[in-house]
Design an enzyme around this catalytic site. Sequence first.
Site, PDB file in Angstrom:
ATOM      1  N   ASP A   1       0.848  -1.193   0.000  1.00  0.00           N
ATOM      2  CA  ASP A   1       0.000   0.000   0.000  1.00  0.00           C
ATOM      3  C   ASP A   1       0.886   1.247   0.000  1.00  0.00           C
ATOM      4  O   ASP A   1       2.110   1.158   0.135  1.00  0.00           O
ATOM      5  CB  ASP A   1      -0.896  -0.029   1.244  1.00  0.00           C
ATOM      6  CG  ASP A   1      -2.202   0.732   1.050  1.00  0.00           C
ATOM      7  OD1 ASP A   1      -2.298   1.545   0.109  1.00  0.00           O
ATOM      8  OD2 ASP A   1      -3.128   0.518   1.856  1.00  0.00           O
TER       9      ASP A   1
ATOM     10  N   GLU B   1       2.345   4.948  -4.238  1.00  0.00           N
ATOM     11  CA  GLU B   1       2.276   5.853  -5.396  1.00  0.00           C
ATOM     12  C   GLU B   1       3.624   6.547  -5.703  1.00  0.00           C
ATOM     13  O   GLU B   1       3.854   6.797  -6.886  1.00  0.00           O
ATOM     14  CB  GLU B   1       1.178   6.903  -5.172  1.00  0.00           C
ATOM     15  CG  GLU B   1      -0.221   6.352  -5.188  1.00  0.00           C
ATOM     16  CD  GLU B   1      -0.546   5.528  -3.931  1.00  0.00           C
ATOM     17  OE1 GLU B   1      -1.298   4.547  -4.056  1.00  0.00           O
ATOM     18  OE2 GLU B   1      -0.030   5.860  -2.862  1.00  0.00           O
TER      19      GLU B   1
ATOM     20  N   ASP C   1      -8.987   3.706  -2.133  1.00  0.00           N
ATOM     21  CA  ASP C   1      -9.794   4.130  -0.993  1.00  0.00           C
ATOM     22  C   ASP C   1     -11.131   4.716  -1.435  1.00  0.00           C
ATOM     23  O   ASP C   1     -11.332   5.936  -1.454  1.00  0.00           O
ATOM     24  CB  ASP C   1      -9.027   5.144  -0.149  1.00  0.00           C
ATOM     25  CG  ASP C   1      -7.796   4.537   0.502  1.00  0.00           C
ATOM     26  OD1 ASP C   1      -7.712   3.296   0.552  1.00  0.00           O
ATOM     27  OD2 ASP C   1      -6.920   5.297   0.945  1.00  0.00           O
TER      28      ASP C   1
END
Length: 837
Positions: free
Chosen positions: A409, A412, A492
């Site tokens: 997670d 990015e 999300d």
Amino acid sequence: MRSKRLFVAAVFAFFLPAAEWAQANPPLSASGATVSNLPNGIEVDQALLHEQITALRDDVLRIRIWRGETLPEDASWAVLPEARHASVPVTIESAGFRTRSLIVGIDPQTLEVTVSNRAGDVIQQDARPIRYDGDAFRIYKVMPLDEHYFGLGDKTGPLDRRNEAFTLWNTDAYRFQESTDPLYKSIPYFMTYRAGRAAGVLLDNTWRSSFDFGKESPLAYSFGAVAGPVDYYFFYGPDPKQVIESYAWLTGKPPLPPLWSFGFQQSRFSYTPQSRVLEIARRLREDRIPSDAIYLDIDYQQNNRPFTVNRSTFPDLPGLIAQLKAKNFHTVMITDLHIADWPEPTYPPYDTGMAGDNFVKNADGSVYTGMVWPGRSLFPDFTRQQTRRWWGNLYADFFRDGADGFWNDMNEPSIFNSPTFTMPLTVMHRIDEPGFLPRSATHAEIHNIYGMENSRATYEGLRALDPGSRPFVLTRATFAGGQRYALTWTGDNSSSWNHLRMATPMLENLGLSGFAFSGADVGGYAGTPSPELLTRWIEVSSFQPIDRDHTEKGTGDQEPWVGGEDQENIRRRFIETRYKLMPYIYTLAEEATRTGLPLVRPLFLEFPDATADGHPIDLDSGASAEFLLGPDLLIAPQPYPDELDDYQVELPTAGWYDFWTGERVNARPLPQSATAAVDPDPPSDSNRPFAIQVTPHLDRLPVYVRAGSILPMAPLVENTNQVPQGPLTLRIYAGDSCEGTLYQDDGKSFAFEQGLFLRMHFSCQITQEGLKLAISAHEGTYPAWWKMIHAEIYGWTPKKGIVTIDSNKAAVNANRKGNSVDFLIPDNGKAKEVEVR
């Protein structure tokens, strides 16, 4: 003067035909062009600009444009070397070349390219010469009025990208909405579709890029990047499935995940302490809710530091995992990609990372730090082979503890204390990768592949730790080709009816973009869903590839039993249906590893000719929420799931059955629109959509089976470790082209690569004498869990009810049961011919 010219060009773009628009924007160099013939293409060289078009296959082209005398570095993070270096001979012509599938024309003065099929139909055409603005470039293509666009991963909005524009720059987009852009992934690939002909475009550029499908001009779509190479691929179908298979040939096919990853998964941020995890596992088993995985989010860690364990709340992690395994649960652990800036002997990831020089650096050579969940953190330099190996070894302890999967997670990468919410563009990465020249690169170039290389390091590390077992890696951020390393989810999302509706086109476009194995957080991540919303979401997700119920810290409970017994019973029934369909789902998964075809599919992928007015059926308002699970199951939730009104379900062809009852669907043909009424070649009834009216009920989800399908199904189990008890069921839905397949293996190892698998093919045919069912011999060496096959025939009634197997005189009787006829067939692994009269 330049700004005035750009303004005029923009105005012309809206009002001039493409040829006049190009005339108003001449190329950088329009004289002195030299044309060179290549064995597999053509190169045009001007004083300032060069273009090379080569044929990798008869249906795949590579187009490269560059300025200066030196051809740019020929290396790629997305495209496989064997595809990039492939070549087929071409036939050179005066204005270009042709392959066995395509005709390529190039204007040596403007460098504009036109690609047609061998029938002369233009598939793609430059609308104007390439535009440069410093290092940035933009390519413009003619946009026909009836062309549609799909792909770019899980961008929000409608399935069709037409009249939309998008930025590709991996971004932590918490609580994203329908208009949010950019999002977590950058997949610079799209499919064009027009009049039954599909093609694909992949821009192989890792820099910040953008794609415009008619926002700037209704006459052209365009794509470009702020810097980097002009290197893109064109591939022709004409069938949309062929486009997907060509994209998989270029960027790689997904590896087969473990079987348990297709079971129901329970997660939240966070289940803590250890006793709470066991409580969730106990309740799932006590309530007999089939399930396979439980996730541990960052609260299992000490102060949120990756690769640590909070011994106060998780005093015995190996014991916890062992207890979960005893209940047939697989443990998935989060490992964010940052490493806490915590130089203590008790934190080896920091010490070994610093000792191996494994972190990205600022321009001045100091190690870059950013604020994330642990506080000040460092970030691995994943473009280095040795850094990826180091990262992979960090999983050794968790692997020995028995964890079965890992979840990357925040990759990015997400940074809390940055105005851009990510690394500064000046952060330096070092490239040490086969095919690339060793060099340094700024984060501006590496940002979009950073998450993919993180998941790659995890995947390769797990393979190294246990070469015989299939890794499970789930990633949030990725790039084209990332399907080679990880499954993914849409990030999300929110607990709202709109996000339930948005999930389907997001997953469809992810599937079209190479990610066959994907899902959305069931029930929504941000917020607490109403009981009805959670029920509806679980119903729909039961027919999607990854079925993970996940929510954030501070929200209400979101497990299947929340909301009372009535809601739980509905949810359980749909999860049970998923497990009964596991033979079909797993067969689709194996197909994806060979072809790249997704599990969740838009209708036009299987029915490209189904249209009432020229566009794909998915774009009709009545079909906007529908999707296919493989070729045979059509799922039709409400287009607006919170509305109580009746709604129309559109079926791409006439022959369908109700999955729940087995009854033939009595649908009416859709009327043709006024435009279609003057079509000189209107669609026949076989290609014409049909419709039925549906009244929504909370405990029902319309699911339909294509006539001619043979669905393999299994007895109910509570988890995929459990061996089904009883016969394999074949649901046979009478119709044309009646066939089905089945694939099985051990669900966990790579032994299938050495032949330890089971594959079967089924077909049926209705004759004047009766129905003939052909069952192939077992292919492969993996043993079947069944000894008998339970055949159920829908939509056809025998005259005598007699079943003969391989012309055996000892016939058995077929039983009439509801809307089906059923009987048992012994299965000893040999081919069988069954006749029902």
